[in-house]
Design a protein around this motif. Structure first.
Motif, PDB file in Angstrom:
ATOM      1  N   SER A 162     -82.814  13.185 -31.571  1.00  0.00           N
ATOM      2  CA  SER A 162     -83.390  14.522 -31.383  1.00  0.00           C
ATOM      3  C   SER A 162     -82.260  15.531 -31.190  1.00  0.00           C
ATOM      4  N   SER A 163     -82.589  16.798 -31.295  1.00  0.00           N
ATOM      5  CA  SER A 163     -81.539  17.812 -31.204  1.00  0.00           C
ATOM      6  C   SER A 163     -81.963  18.938 -30.270  1.00  0.00           C
ATOM      7  N   VAL A 164     -80.990  19.695 -29.821  1.00  0.00           N
ATOM      8  CA  VAL A 164     -81.290  20.878 -29.024  1.00  0.00           C
ATOM      9  C   VAL A 164     -80.379  22.019 -29.478  1.00  0.00           C
ATOM     10  N   THR A 165     -80.977  23.194 -29.596  1.00  0.00           N
ATOM     11  CA  THR A 165     -80.226  24.378 -29.994  1.00  0.00           C
ATOM     12  C   THR A 165     -79.812  25.143 -28.742  1.00  0.00           C
ATOM     13  N   VAL A 166     -78.555  25.538 -28.699  1.00  0.00           N
ATOM     14  CA  VAL A 166     -78.019  26.236 -27.526  1.00  0.00           C
ATOM     15  C   VAL A 166     -77.690  27.679 -27.896  1.00  0.00           C
ATOM     16  N   ARG A 167     -78.121  28.590 -27.059  1.00  0.00           N
ATOM     17  CA  ARG A 167     -77.750  30.000 -27.196  1.00  0.00           C
ATOM     18  C   ARG A 167     -77.822  30.576 -25.799  1.00  0.00           C
ATOM     19  N   LEU A 168     -76.690  30.680 -25.130  1.00  0.00           N
ATOM     20  CA  LEU A 168     -76.679  31.075 -23.727  1.00  0.00           C
ATOM     21  C   LEU A 168     -75.600  32.123 -23.471  1.00  0.00           C
ATOM     22  N   GLY A 169     -76.025  33.221 -22.846  1.00  0.00           N
ATOM     23  CA  GLY A 169     -75.076  34.277 -22.502  1.00  0.00           C
ATOM     24  C   GLY A 169     -75.284  35.542 -23.317  1.00  0.00           C
ATOM     25  N   GLU A 170     -76.361  35.584 -24.080  1.00  0.00           N
ATOM     26  CA  GLU A 170     -76.626  36.755 -24.922  1.00  0.00           C
ATOM     27  C   GLU A 170     -77.664  37.681 -24.290  1.00  0.00           C
ATOM     28  N   GLU A 171     -78.660  37.086 -23.607  1.00  0.00           N
ATOM     29  CA  GLU A 171     -79.738  37.909 -23.045  1.00  0.00           C
ATOM     30  C   GLU A 171     -79.346  38.392 -21.649  1.00  0.00           C
ATOM     31  N   ALA A 172     -79.901  39.550 -21.277  1.00  0.00           N
ATOM     32  CA  ALA A 172     -79.645  40.100 -19.943  1.00  0.00           C
ATOM     33  C   ALA A 172     -80.062  39.065 -18.897  1.00  0.00           C
ATOM     34  N   GLY A 173     -79.234  38.875 -17.890  1.00  0.00           N
ATOM     35  CA  GLY A 173     -79.564  37.938 -16.823  1.00  0.00           C
ATOM     36  C   GLY A 173     -79.051  36.529 -17.055  1.00  0.00           C
ATOM     37  N   GLU A 174     -78.614  36.239 -18.286  1.00  0.00           N
ATOM     38  CA  GLU A 174     -78.082  34.896 -18.550  1.00  0.00           C
ATOM     39  C   GLU A 174     -76.609  34.820 -18.147  1.00  0.00           C
ATOM     40  N   PRO A 175     -76.158  33.618 -17.715  1.00  0.00           N
ATOM     41  CA  PRO A 175     -74.745  33.485 -17.363  1.00  0.00           C
ATOM     42  C   PRO A 175     -73.851  33.513 -18.608  1.00  0.00           C
ATOM     43  N   CYS A 176     -72.616  33.979 -18.433  1.00  0.00           N
ATOM     44  CA  CYS A 176     -71.612  33.940 -19.505  1.00  0.00           C
ATOM     45  C   CYS A 176     -70.469  33.037 -19.048  1.00  0.00           C
TER      46      CYS A 176
END
Ligand code: MN
Ligand code: MN
Length: 471
Positions: A162-176
């Protein structure tokens, strides 16, 4: 008083006019450019990696009636198809009246950009801080990537398939995330080094955490805590990093630059600033004379090798499939085809004037730049477009009233760089580079002119619309 002098008349007749393109076009054109770029900025914000660019492009294409290419189906002029290559490259085609019999028209841009990739075994702890080890991708000036917010993008394959797509740090409130830099107070030694030695590839470590897992005893508890969080959010374990493509890119969105809002600052203009206009030209194409093909390629920034790069057989196979429908051989279709290699060029920067030769550099607002050859060290590693083909492209652009200019990449022997032009040319296709001038190319924050972006769209549209071009 309004009578032109002899000198003025001769100059007009014989010399190339040099003035800011924004004063050559009317207000309506500038408005169209500004409007076009609002959509371009939205595309940029969605498409920060090659995978995201493919997904965003397919979505736009599907909304415009493109369907997945089906080898069994007989296509008619005006039909719009697309084919995705491993989620990281794609080809979009509009079937023309003459189908592939007189060759096809290809606009090829790349959708990978310089960035910082995770190593296969990235996670570690040092002095109670957790980091990712990285291996940078493409040509970067490493110091530019320290002390800016970064976001994490990509895909992880788990052991069970199985797979998971990662996209983190783009939306307001998300950690960078970030790469730290040394404070100036303690940088005496660092400042005495050359830039190349002061920032090395192994220094590009990503700060990702600082709190330990709460336990009575044990080592690497900060690392353990990060892995616990990753497992919770993405269902992955440490070994899954081996079957992952995780990329760090600047976390900020595209913004207007200047009091006049004439420019756009963003990550990844190179080369989405050509990919998006080329795609839109295909989307807006009605029933072109020749089948019009837009390729969004991966791996350009690392030399175009690999099965998603332009040095692969992906394009050749797709052309073979088109040719088969028309009872032709791929080699005959390719030999009659023409191509605009849609890639950026270095815009003249007055702050670094000594790197450029002003008469043969492209300029912001000069329109789309036609680059006859790229390469370095005496035209090495390039496809030098013939006088004949350059002549045809020039007339095509003039006939469609596209604002264009010419430019080389900086001074002779100052450095250099290449595009995918040579890989397409090697298939016996006539190719020339046509793209957008960029300031701060390959920096985390690149700058382009809105007028130039719009003129790229106009150039690709003109190329698809032109009659009798594949002569
Ligand atoms: Mn490029
Ligand atoms: Mn590049």
């Amino acid at each position: 008083m309004s009578q032109k002098t002899e000198v003025e008349k001769l100059k007009e007749e014989l010399l190339t006019e040099r003035k800011n393109g924004a004063s050559k076009v009317d207000a309506e054109t500038l408005q169209k450019a500004d409007d076009f770029c609002e959509d371009y900025k939205a595309f940029l914000n969605r498409a920060k990696t090659e995978r995201e660019a493919v997904a965003a492009a397919v979505q736009l294409a599907e909304q415009a009636g493109f369907t997945p290419f089906d080898l069994q189906r007989q296509y008619q002029p005006g039909d719009k198809v697309y084919l995705v290559n491993r989620e990281k490259a794609a080809v979009f085609a509009v079937i023309g009246q003459k189908r592939s019999r007189e060759g096809v028209r290809i606009a090829v841009a790349h959708i990978d950009s310089p960035r910082v990739d995770l190593k296969p075994n990235p996670l570690y702890e040092a002095n109670d801080l957790a980091f990712f080890k990285t291996h940078y991708y493409g040509g970067i000036k490493k110091y530019q990537w320290a002390a800016i917010p970064l976001s994490l993008h990509g895909k992880v394959m788990r052991k069970d398939g199985s797979s998971v797509t990662v996209r983190l740090g783009e939306e307001a409130g998300e950690p960078c995330f970030c790469i730290t830099d040394l404070l100036p107070h303690l940088a005496t030694e660092q400042m005495n080094k050359t830039v190349r030695k002061a920032f090395t590839g192994e220094d590009l470590n990503i700060l990702i955490g600082s709190r330990p897992f709460r336990a009575d005893s044990g080592s690497d508890l900060v690392k353990l805590n990060i892995m616990r969080l990753l497992h919770e959010k993405y269902g992955i374990v440490e070994q899954d990093f081996l079957s992952a493509e995780l990329e760090l890119v600047p976390a900020f969105p595209a913004v207007d630059i200047g009091f006049d809002r004439s420019m756009i600052g963003a990550y990844g203009h190179d080369d989405r600033v050509c990919a998006y206009p080329a795609l839109m030209a295909a989307i807006d194409a009605k029933v072109p004379e020749c089948t019009s093909v837009v390729i969004l390629a991966d791996k350009e920034e690392v030399g175009s090798d690999g099965n998603t790069g332009m040095n692969s057989s992906f394009l050749r196979y797709f052309i073979a499939d088109l040719a088969m429908q028309d009872g032709m051989e791929a080699r005959h279709v390719l030999s009659r085809s023409t191509c605009l290699s849609a890639d950026v060029n270095a815009a003249f920067d007055p702050n670094y004037a000594s790197a450029y030769e002003v008469n043969n550099s492209c300029h912001l607002n000069g329109g789309v730049v036609v680059t006859k050859y790229t390469g370095s060290g005496g035209k090495s590693g390039t496809s030098d477009a013939s006088a004949e083909f350059a002549g045809r492209v020039r007339c095509m652009l003039d006939n469609a009233q596209v604002l264009w200019q010419t430019g080389e990449l900086g001074k002779v022997d100052m450095g250099g760089g290449g595009t995918v032009a040579m890989f397409v040319a090697n298939l016996n296709v006539d190719v020339i580079d046509v793209g957008v001038p960029v300031l701060s190319m390959h920096a985390p924050f690149e700058v382009v002119s809105k007028l130039d972006v719009y003129m790229a769209y106009r150039a690709f549209a003109a190329f698809f619309e032109a009659q009798g071009f594949n002569a």
